[in-house]
Design an enzyme around this catalytic site. Structure first.
Site, PDB file in Angstrom:
ATOM      1  N   ASP A   1      38.221  40.847  55.368  1.00  0.00           N
ATOM      2  CA  ASP A   1      38.244  42.236  55.863  1.00  0.00           C
ATOM      3  C   ASP A   1      38.515  42.769  57.023  1.00  0.00           C
ATOM      4  OD1 ASP A   1      36.229  41.667  57.597  1.00  0.00           O
ATOM      5  OD2 ASP A   1      34.541  42.332  56.066  1.00  0.00           O
TER       6      ASP A   1
ATOM      7  N   ASP B   1      32.814  32.510  42.282  1.00  0.00           N
ATOM      8  CA  ASP B   1      34.082  31.756  42.798  1.00  0.00           C
ATOM      9  C   ASP B   1      33.754  30.093  42.699  1.00  0.00           C
ATOM     10  OD1 ASP B   1      36.537  31.646  43.726  1.00  0.00           O
ATOM     11  OD2 ASP B   1      35.580  31.076  45.413  1.00  0.00           O
TER      12      ASP B   1
END
Length: 735
Positions: free
Chosen positions: A444, A145
């Protein structure tokens, strides 16, 4: 003891089994007794409040004890039916031949080559490339990223080394297939091992060299495919502004090796990129174009696989017809390398990373912890009963690609789904209805929460040989910053439309909804811990008693019972999970520090962002680079405070100062000089003494003269704030 064997049919050998942990039955007897004591405590509080309507201390104690009670009550979900599972890996091939094993994609996410060393990412990739699994069914994706040339260079070096490393592991039956770990412990001097080690050291030196100088030297770019890859970067490319970059590295030696694919998704300034969740969703879409494997392993870049049969182990669940239709993921525990003998900073997280998931496994399954988790691709696209609409047919999770990489769709389609504008133009509600969910820094937790509400089940797998291991923070500040980010993420969920206390309990029931609520309430622990850290001490400094007398008031007995029962059960649970009392003590001390420090700052940042629309941090990526001196201090069991962020240490330092001063004041002045009966202030003296014992590392840090000294600015600020707090509470206690 209840034992269940799971098999698809009588003639098929079992793939897994489970049993309920014995202590669950003890807790069902213990919980009603403890609940009765909590109810009695609130009766006492209300009775006291009715006699003193303007009692601020009593109101604060009610608030603190209410939050404690709520957290304890929701925590009973984890203690109701914890499970221990066992897998029969030897039966997997009896159920399905290797040729019919499902294909698997591995997602490894990294974002900054200076905080997450590319050589560590390369080692993580090599450890899973070497799985004992059909290589043609395995593809490893590295998501960068940060869009860094330093990372893709390490990726290319790892791809070349893999052609030698993977066959070496298979020929020699290597279990630790993480090169750094293997060569660090291997003493073999045979020519083949020495040759492979020399190749690894060369790769490692080159990968670390480019990070050291901050660029890839031209002499390191020797092949045409490398020149083609690096040409995709333009002079204007930055970490926050770069095009989609995709690089496939498949071995050309003719040996059967897994696919290795590098992706840097497109980023543009001013376009929201949704942090890690956005990167994971880009991986979902791009991998669907290339391989679309039905299974997905999610790993952090500082995690490594330590067991080559892990994929076969999770097939014990994904091949089980009794479980498979509603199985979203199989989660493995977070286990850390390099922990010192006493687990100084409580990094094992036994309560949350072990006891909690075991308990959740006895309900609908554990929450996802973001790494070391195997997903069914289908779970990202709606409920088990209904597939969500998909506007790009190639992303259908049921689509089978017979020859990955050789039958790819056009590159413009890959650029489209990996582009930063795709989600805004899509009608599929990425991050809301499909994919990893947006709205919290802990994507998550939020994603698994919504999966469970959609009807999916999950499994906790904790084999005797750890499947994964990760790096552990070696300094106190780095750990506190990481905990602050987690706390902020939980608060974003707690105060959102997805609040588990309401939405979770309504849709999942009290037990499963309570389990998710307990996680979300985690940072709220800062309120009662802060109240109990300061209120009794400040009252003692002002000569005021706020608790029942030790010998004269029978209500006093509630306090030692509630304290000893709670702490005693926590220690008992810790020891049942394979830990020991010393590690438990360090863990409870660290939790107190988290509550007075990280979680308070998380609250501050959350409300600053909510009320003023401002934030003081971004994603808060934790550095995975541990200084050698810090590591040595950690191994010796020494607190390393550091001076990078002294502000975050101010609240626990304040608690340490006020506890010590109040203890001396209470024992020496109130009892010794004024002749006050110690029974009147016995509870406050004990709480101050408990705070002093837990704050010993801070006192030691204040008086040290070396690099381990607590920053002087922290000590000065803490002392000044204590003086201000004492003056500000004068009228509260004297009224």
């Amino acid at each position: 003891m209840a034992i269940n064997n799971v098999a698809s049919a009588a003639a098929v050998p079992p793939l897994n089994t489970y049993r309920v942990v014995r202590r669950a039955y003890f807790n069902r007897l213990f919980a009603p007794i403890y609940f009765s004591a909590v109810a009695a405590l609130f009766y006492h509080h209300i009775h006291t409040l009715l006699r003193h309507l303007s009692s601020v201390p009593t109101l604060l104690l009610i608030l603190a004890d209410f939050i404690f009670a709520l957290i304890w009550l929701t925590n009973q979900s984890f203690r109701y039916r914890p499970l221990i599972r066992r897998e029969f890996v030897e039966n997997v091939e009896k159920v399905s031949p290797p040729a019919d094993f499902p294909a698997m994609d591995v997602f490894i996410c990294t974002a900054d080559p200076f905080k997450e060393p590319p050589i560590a990412t390369a080692n993580a990739a090599l450890s899973v490339l070497a799985y004992d699994y059909p290589p043609e069914k395995l593809s490893v994706y590295v998501s960068d990223d940060g869009g860094s040339q330093l990372t893709i260079f390490a990726f290319m070096e790892a791809a070349k080394f893999a052609a030698h490393w993977l066959p070496f592991c298979r020929r020699n039956g290597v279990l630790d297939r993480h090169p750094e770990m293997f060569f660090g412990s291997c003493r073999a001097d045979d020519p083949e091992t020495q040759k492979i080690k020399a190749m690894y050291e060369s790769m490692k030196t080159r990968a670390e060299r480019v990070v050291e100088i901050g660029k890839v030297p031209q002499e390191y770019i020797t092949e045409e495919f490398q020149r083609e890859a690096f040409s995709k970067w333009t002079p204007d490319s930055t970490k926050h502004d770069h095009p989609t970059i995709l690089q496939n590295d498949k071995d050309t030696s003719g040996a059967p090796l897994p696919n290795l694919i590098y992706l840097a998704r497109e980023k543009k300034k001013g376009v929201p990129h949704q942090f890690k969740a956005g990167a994971q969703n880009a991986l979902l879409r791009v991998s669907a174009m290339i391989t679309n494997s039905p299974l997905i392993l999610m790993m952090d870049s500082d995690y490594i696989s330590t067991d080559p049969i892990t994929v076969r182990r999770i097939l014990c669940y994904f091949l089980d017809p009794a479980i498979r239709p509603t199985l979203a993921y199989v989660q493995f525990p977070q286990i850390y390398m390099g922990l010192n003998k006493q687990d100084l900073y409580g990094n094992e997280c036994k309560k949350w990373m072990h006891a909690g998931p075991h308990g959740g496994d006895g309900l609908d399954g554990p929450s996802c912890v973001g790494t070391g988790v195997f997903f069914a691709r289908r779970c990202f696209y709606g409920s088990p009963r209904e597939l969500s609409p998909i506007d790009v047919p190639e992303m259908n999770p049921d689509r089978v690609i017979e020859k990955p990489l050789t039958s790819q769709p056009p590159m413009d389609l890959i650029n489209k789904v990996g582009g930063c504008h795709f989600e805004a133009q899509s009608k599929c509600q990425w991050g809301q209805k499909i994919g990893f969910r947006y709205g919290s820094l802990i994507e998550d937790y939020l994603t698994s929460f919504q999966m469970h509400m959609d009807g999916w089940k999950t499994v906790w797998c904790n084999p005797e040989r750890p499947a994964f291991k990760g790096e552990t923070p070696c300094t106190l500040v780095s750990l506190l910053v990481q905990i602050k980010r987690w706390g902020l993420g939980f608060l974003e969920v707690l105060y959102s439309k997805y609040c588990p206390l309401f939405v979770g309990i309504k849709n999942l029931g009290f037990l499963m909804g309570g389990a998710y609520s307990n996680w979300a309430l985690w940072p709220l622990s800062s309120v009662p811990f802060t109240i109990y850290a300061f209120l009794p001490a400040l009252a003692l400094l002002h000569g005021v008693s706020i608790f029942p007398k030790v010998s004269a008031d029978p209500w006093f007995l509630l306090y030692p019972f509630l304290f000893l029962a709670a702490y005693g059960y926590e220690m008992f649970e810790f020891c049942c999970l394979g830990s020991n009392p010393i590690k438990w003590w360090n863990a409870q001390r660290m939790f107190m520090i988290w509550c007075t420090s990280s979680f308070n700052f998380a609250h501050f940042e959350f409300w600053l962002k909510t009320i003023l629309g401002r934030t003081t941090t971004s994603f808060g990526l934790t550095s995975k680079v541990n200084d050698a001196e810090h590591v040595r201090c950690y191994e010796r069991g020494e607190f390393e405070f550091g001076a990078a962020n002294p502000t975050i240490l101010v609240p626990p330092t304040m608690a340490a100062v006020v506890s010590l001063v109040a203890l001396v004041q209470g024992a020496a002045v109130e009892v010794g000089v004024k002749g006050r009966a110690w029974e009147e202030i016995g509870v406050q003296l004990f709480l101050c003494a408990f705070g002093v014992v837990n704050s010993f590392p801070f006192y030691k840090g204040m008086v040290r003269g070396d690099s381990l000294r607590l920053p002087t600015s922290t000590t000065v600020m803490a002392s000044l704030f204590v003086v201000v707090l004492y003056a500000a509470t004068y009228f509260v206690f004297k009224s």
